[in-house]
Structures are given as C-alpha cells and as structure tokens.
Design a protein around this motif. Structure first.
Motif, PDB file in Angstrom:
ATOM      1  N   THR A 176       1.238  -1.107  -0.306  1.00 18.97           N
ATOM      2  CA  THR A 176       0.306   0.240  -0.139  1.00 18.97           C
ATOM      3  C   THR A 176       0.559   1.519   0.131  1.00 18.97           C
ATOM      4  OG1 THR A 176      -1.369  -1.221   1.054  1.00 18.97           O
ATOM      5  CG2 THR A 176      -1.595   1.306   0.897  1.00 18.97           C
ATOM      6  N   THR A 179       2.392   1.760  -3.534  1.00 17.11           N
ATOM      7  CA  THR A 179       1.213   1.885  -4.261  1.00 17.11           C
ATOM      8  C   THR A 179       0.699   3.578  -4.561  1.00 17.11           C
ATOM      9  OG1 THR A 179      -0.401   0.883  -3.767  1.00 17.11           O
ATOM     10  CG2 THR A 179       0.655   0.105  -5.619  1.00 17.11           C
ATOM     11  N   GLU A 200       0.552  -9.308  -8.825  1.00 14.59           N
ATOM     12  CA  GLU A 200      -0.576  -8.911  -9.993  1.00 14.59           C
ATOM     13  C   GLU A 200      -1.424  -7.743  -9.805  1.00 14.59           C
ATOM     14  OE1 GLU A 200      -3.109 -12.436 -11.019  1.00 14.59           O
ATOM     15  OE2 GLU A 200      -3.322 -11.608 -12.895  1.00 14.59           O
ATOM     16  N   ARG A 201      -1.639  -7.568  -8.409  1.00 14.13           N
ATOM     17  CA  ARG A 201      -2.795  -6.404  -8.160  1.00 14.13           C
ATOM     18  C   ARG A 201      -1.627  -5.003  -8.383  1.00 14.13           C
ATOM     19  NH1 ARG A 201      -6.088  -8.054  -3.804  1.00 14.13           N
ATOM     20  NH2 ARG A 201      -6.052  -5.562  -3.723  1.00 14.13           N
ATOM     21  N   VAL A 202      -0.228  -5.571  -7.501  1.00 15.38           N
ATOM     22  CA  VAL A 202       0.402  -4.414  -7.816  1.00 15.38           C
ATOM     23  C   VAL A 202       1.249  -3.307  -9.284  1.00 15.38           C
ATOM     24  CG1 VAL A 202       1.974  -3.016  -6.535  1.00 15.38           C
ATOM     25  CG2 VAL A 202       1.072  -4.160  -5.467  1.00 15.38           C
TER      26      VAL A 202
ATOM     27  N   LEU B   5     -10.563  -8.331  -6.746  1.00 21.36           N
ATOM     28  CA  LEU B   5      -9.549  -8.462  -7.752  1.00 21.36           C
ATOM     29  C   LEU B   5     -10.420 -10.327  -7.887  1.00 21.36           C
ATOM     30  CD1 LEU B   5      -7.584  -5.517  -8.811  1.00 21.36           C
ATOM     31  CD2 LEU B   5      -9.783  -5.827  -9.405  1.00 21.36           C
ATOM     32  N   SER B   7      -7.427 -12.903  -9.688  1.00 26.89           N
ATOM     33  CA  SER B   7      -6.285 -13.273  -9.994  1.00 26.89           C
ATOM     34  C   SER B   7      -6.163 -14.392 -11.173  1.00 26.89           C
ATOM     35  CB  SER B   7      -5.146 -12.772  -9.105  1.00 26.89           C
ATOM     36  OG  SER B   7      -4.790 -14.122  -8.028  1.00 26.89           O
ATOM     37  N   TYR B  14      -7.586  -4.121 -15.045  1.00 26.01           N
ATOM     38  CA  TYR B  14      -9.089  -2.780 -15.292  1.00 26.01           C
ATOM     39  C   TYR B  14     -10.018  -3.427 -15.462  1.00 26.01           C
ATOM     40  CZ  TYR B  14      -8.367  -2.931 -20.472  1.00 26.01           C
ATOM     41  OH  TYR B  14      -8.845  -3.064 -21.316  1.00 26.01           O
ATOM     42  N   VAL B  39      -8.496   8.051  -7.268  1.00 27.02           N
ATOM     43  CA  VAL B  39      -7.501   7.283  -7.596  1.00 27.02           C
ATOM     44  C   VAL B  39      -6.693   6.932  -6.528  1.00 27.02           C
ATOM     45  CG1 VAL B  39      -5.132   6.340  -9.162  1.00 27.02           C
ATOM     46  CG2 VAL B  39      -6.962   7.834  -9.941  1.00 27.02           C
ATOM     47  N   LYS B  40      -6.304   7.669  -6.006  1.00 27.15           N
ATOM     48  CA  LYS B  40      -4.793   7.606  -4.636  1.00 27.15           C
ATOM     49  C   LYS B  40      -6.389   6.353  -3.762  1.00 27.15           C
ATOM     50  CE  LYS B  40      -1.480   9.143  -1.738  1.00 27.15           C
ATOM     51  NZ  LYS B  40      -0.251   9.808  -0.588  1.00 27.15           N
ATOM     52  N   VAL B  43      -5.837   2.919  -4.037  1.00 32.30           N
ATOM     53  CA  VAL B  43      -4.704   2.661  -4.131  1.00 32.30           C
ATOM     54  C   VAL B  43      -5.090   2.575  -2.897  1.00 32.30           C
ATOM     55  CG1 VAL B  43      -2.983   3.646  -4.207  1.00 32.30           C
ATOM     56  CG2 VAL B  43      -3.510   3.833  -6.245  1.00 32.30           C
ATOM     57  N   ALA B  44      -5.508   3.651  -1.549  1.00 36.09           N
ATOM     58  CA  ALA B  44      -4.793   3.456  -0.352  1.00 36.09           C
ATOM     59  C   ALA B  44      -5.771   1.585   0.282  1.00 36.09           C
ATOM     60  CB  ALA B  44      -5.190   4.413   0.390  1.00 36.09           C
ATOM     61  N   VAL B  46      -6.845  -0.828  -1.368  1.00 35.98           N
ATOM     62  CA  VAL B  46      -6.672  -1.903  -1.964  1.00 35.98           C
ATOM     63  C   VAL B  46      -5.686  -2.674  -2.572  1.00 35.98           C
ATOM     64  CG1 VAL B  46      -9.207  -2.907  -2.193  1.00 35.98           C
ATOM     65  CG2 VAL B  46      -8.164  -1.645  -4.047  1.00 35.98           C
ATOM     66  N   ALA B  47      -4.336  -1.672  -1.933  1.00 32.04           N
ATOM     67  CA  ALA B  47      -2.997  -1.645  -2.486  1.00 32.04           C
ATOM     68  C   ALA B  47      -2.762  -2.282  -3.957  1.00 32.04           C
ATOM     69  CB  ALA B  47      -1.982  -2.818  -1.846  1.00 32.04           C
ATOM     70  N   ILE B  48      -3.662  -1.657  -5.277  1.00 36.36           N
ATOM     71  CA  ILE B  48      -3.435  -1.962  -6.796  1.00 36.36           C
ATOM     72  C   ILE B  48      -2.225  -0.952  -6.723  1.00 36.36           C
ATOM     73  CG2 ILE B  48      -5.043  -3.506  -6.906  1.00 36.36           C
ATOM     74  CD1 ILE B  48      -6.783  -0.814  -8.123  1.00 36.36           C
ATOM     75  N   ASN B  49      -2.678  -0.885  -8.074  1.00 41.53           N
ATOM     76  CA  ASN B  49      -1.391  -0.224  -9.007  1.00 41.53           C
ATOM     77  C   ASN B  49      -2.348   0.989  -9.338  1.00 41.53           C
ATOM     78  OD1 ASN B  49      -0.511   0.787 -11.962  1.00 41.53           O
ATOM     79  ND2 ASN B  49       1.068  -0.572 -11.427  1.00 41.53           N
ATOM     80  N   PRO B  50      -1.896   2.420  -9.151  1.00 41.98           N
ATOM     81  CA  PRO B  50      -2.313   3.049  -9.863  1.00 41.98           C
ATOM     82  C   PRO B  50      -3.073   3.604 -11.314  1.00 41.98           C
ATOM     83  CG  PRO B  50      -0.917   4.172  -8.553  1.00 41.98           C
ATOM     84  CD  PRO B  50      -0.291   2.522  -8.368  1.00 41.98           C
TER      85      PRO B  50
END
Lengths: 304, 129
Positions: A176, A179, A200-202, B5, B7, B14, B39-40, B43-44, B46-50
């Motif tokens: 977290t 990201t 895969e998430r990050v 998500l 995986s 996305y 976006v932030k 991200v905060a 679910v810790a995924i890529n912005p």
C-alpha cells in the motif's frame, strides 16, 4: 535538471550480459520498460534477477551490452544515485540506530531529502522511530527501508524481494505504501518477488527472467489479452504451430492442452478456449526455460 | 464503492474494475452525479497499481459513463444502457430464490454455475437460430 530526464523509458538494455568466471548470470538481455510502470521482476532462483537489479543501480558492471536507466548509464555519481532508490534483499540498516537516526543521516547524504514525508508515513503505520531498528519487527524494518528509499524522492525504485519475509498483513501495508507513492507522481518501480498474487495487483508490467535470459517484457494487460488456453482431443501440433505460438503443450492419452500466444481470435471450433491468469502464463514460460529469448521479443526487434 | 480483484480469472484488473463500477451503476448503488473514489483512495484501500485505476476510469469516460473534472474528481454522468435498477433488483431477487431452491435440492456452487452457463449458451443459440 539531469540530462535524459525527458526519456520516456525508465530502463533500456541491449544485449546486456553479466558473467562470473565461466558462468553467465544474465545473457543477451534486451528490454525496454516505459516510465511510470510498476514492473514485476519474476523468475526462478538463480535466473539473474538480483544481477540485473545490481547492474541497474550501478553496483555491478555489465560484461556485455548496454543499459540506460532514466536515459543515463548507471554510475556511482551523486546525480545518478539521487534519482534511483534501491532496497536490497536483506534491508540493510544500521541495527543499533533508530529510524530517526537513519533519517537524519540520509538528510546529510542526499539533496532534496523528504524526511517529513517518511516520518508521517511511519507514524501512520505506528512504526516506532526512536528505537534501534534491530528491535523492530520484520514488517516495521521493511517499512523503514522503504521509507528511506522513498525519502530520496527517486524517479526509479528498485526493490529486491522486499516482501518475501513478511506476514500477509505487513506485506499488504508495504505494498500500500508503495502504490500510494506511485500514485503521488513520477515514479517507476521494479520489484522482484516470487509472490505472483501480490505482484498481479500491484504491477502493470512484467519482466520474466528464466535460464539467465529475458523471456517476457511487456504490459500485463497485453499479456493477458494475447494468451489463451486451448483444450481439445489429442492431436498433432504441426498445423496449429503454423498459426500460433505454442508456449506450453501438455498431452495426455486423449487430450491436448496448449498455452498459446495469439494475435487474433482462435477460430478452430474443436478447441475449448479459456482466458488464462498471469500466474499460469508465467509458469508456462518458466517451463520452457531452454528456449532462447522469447520469439515475440525477436519479432519486436525486427519491427524496429 | 469497494472493489474486489480475482487474479486467477485471466480478466485484466482494469476490466474487473470497469465491470464492477458498471454493475454498481446498473444496480443503483452508484447514481448519476456521484463522485467515484480518487485513484489514491482506491490504491490506499486495496493496494493496487494506480495506473490500473486510471485505466479503468479512462475506459468508463470513453464509454461516456463518467466524466473527469480537472482537479475535482471523476463523476458519474450516465447509467449504462439496459433496464432500470428496479428491474435488476427484481431479477436478482427471483434468482436468489432459484439459487436457494437449487441448494436445497443438493446442487453445489460448481454445478449451479455449470448449469447457468449451459442454459445461457443454449438460449443464446436459440436466440440466434
């Protein structure tokens, strides 16, 4: 402004190789990673991941080939090093110093050091900053290491197995923080890990090293879009290999199961076609370790 | 609005976000004028890529469902085509009843999904013919 700051790629290598004695740790590695990506660096142990990261940060010199990081050749000079953060596998910290000591030390050694940002991140996670880091938990030490790497305000962050030793909660907190830093601005990241589900998430880009060579280097969405699993009755593969790239074939007495790379839809109705997750794609490529640099990478080179 | 998500699905992250937001719009969980999380914030949480979140929002904007306002945020501008939320809710309730019956008859989740898929496929073929 550093020269090359306008470069649109974070990392470019051409024929990059590293030899230790008669052993190649990395060979013929030609890749291009756009800026702003979070790249998963994956591959079996000994595939050359740490070797690549150390060359990117300038700690190790290539035996062959060229590389550019943020448009420049990695060097041990302050200007280059201020733009690249590197967190080695074992989170090297001074065990008897506190996080606060490390932050003060960093301020002396780096221009533009963001100690306040690091302090507020650590405070939000309740990481004690006044105690020797040796007394902190593994997750807290990893957060201190990441905090210090981010305090440099790097434009490229290289992380070697940052979450391997962490429990699931500490891992999530670490990712977290990472990201959020990416969301904040112009930051590219490359991190190596075996934990594909986290990656895969990050991550949105993947670089797979296997048998000291780059097998894949591309956006994860493109990778998912171009790979399918085909399942059907057992048959000879000569025909299908004319129109598709077979990554992995599993034959049983009656059935053939293929992981394929295809540019368009597969029209043969005798196959049952399913989408494939990142993990299965990566494992498929790892299984074909002897194959030299992935065919699509060669094809890419030809187009250029 | 919270996201999940999967995986192993092979569906790009996305697109999973796009599908979940569209479903929230169909079900009336999100309404026209609502602000999507930044976006932030996503991200905060679910810790995924912005970039994944941005790509999902661009896709929704491209389809005309949301509108990004510079410096303010992303807002819902219209619902996806299809019946109103009431119809969705009504169909959801009757499907819930059916699933309950199926479970009572001894079908597990896997056989329920398989049955649904085969019905969807055969009704599609009938619809085409």
């Amino acid at each position: 402004m550093a020269s090359g700051s306008g470069s649109t790629t974070a990392i470019t290598t051409k024929g990059l190789g590293k030899r230790y004695g008669s052993l190649w740790a990395l060979q013929d590695c030609t890749i291009s990673v756009p800026r702003g990506r979070v790249t998963a660096l994956v591959g079996p142990n000994g595939a050359g991941k740490t070797t690549l990261l150390r060359m990117l940060v300038g700690l190790s010199r290539p035996s062959t080939g060229e590389l550019a990081v943020l448009g420049r050749a990695p060097r041990q000079d302050p200007e280059f090093l201020s733009s690249v953060g590197y967190l080695a596998q074992d989170v090297p910290l001074y065990p008897r110093l506190s996080a606060e000591d490390h932050l003060r030390l960093g301020a002396h050694l780096n221009e533009g050091w963001d100690a306040d940002g690091a302090r507020s991140r650590l405070a939000a996670l309740h990481v004690p900053t006044d105690r020797p880091v040796a007394t902190l938990s593994g997750g807290q030490r990893a957060q201190v290491g990441l905090g210090l790497a981010l305090a440099k305000r790097p434009r490229l962050l290289l992380l070697d197995e940052p979450v391997a030793a962490l429990d699931p909660l500490a891992r999530r907190e670490f990712l977290t923080t990472l990201t959020e830093a990416v969301a904040d601005g112009d930051l590219s990241v490359m991190l190596s890990s075996h934990l594909l589900h986290d990656l895969e998430r990050v991550c949105d880009h993947v670089l797979l090293l296997s048998s000291s060579r780059a097998q894949i280097c591309e956006d994860i969405d493109d990778l998912l879009a171009s790979h399918r699993m085909l399942l059907g009755r057992r048959r000879d593969l000569t025909d299908i290999e004319r129109s598709l790239t077979v990554i992995k074939a599993t034959q049983t007495e009656r059935q053939t199961r293929l992981l394929v790379r295809c540019d368009g839809p597969v029209l043969d109705p005798s196959w049952e076609i399913t989408e494939v997750g990142l993990e299965d794609i990566i494992l498929g490529y790892m299984g074909q370790g002897d194959v030299p640099l992935g065919g699509h990478l060669n094809a890419l080179e030809e187009v250029r | 609005m919270s996201f999940q998500l999967n995986s192993a699905s092979g569906v790009p992250a996305y697109l999973q976000l796009v599908q979940q937001i569209k479903q929230a719009l169909r079900m009336g969980v999100l309404k026209v004028g609502d602000k999507l999380p930044t976006v932030k914030e996503v991200v905060a949480e679910v810790a995924i890529n912005p970039n994944t979140v941005m790509k999902a929002y661009w896709e929704l904007e491209h389809e005309g469902l949301v509108e990004g306002r510079q410096g303010v945020g992303t807002f819902v501008s219209r619902r996806p085509d299809g019946p109103p939320p009431g119809t969705q809710a009504r169909l959801a309730r009757s499907l819930e009843k059916w699933v309950l019956t199926a479970r009572q008859e001894g079908l597990d989740e896997e056989s329920i999904e398989a049955l649904l898929r085969s019905i969807l496929r055969s009704s599609w073929i009938e619809g085409v013919a």
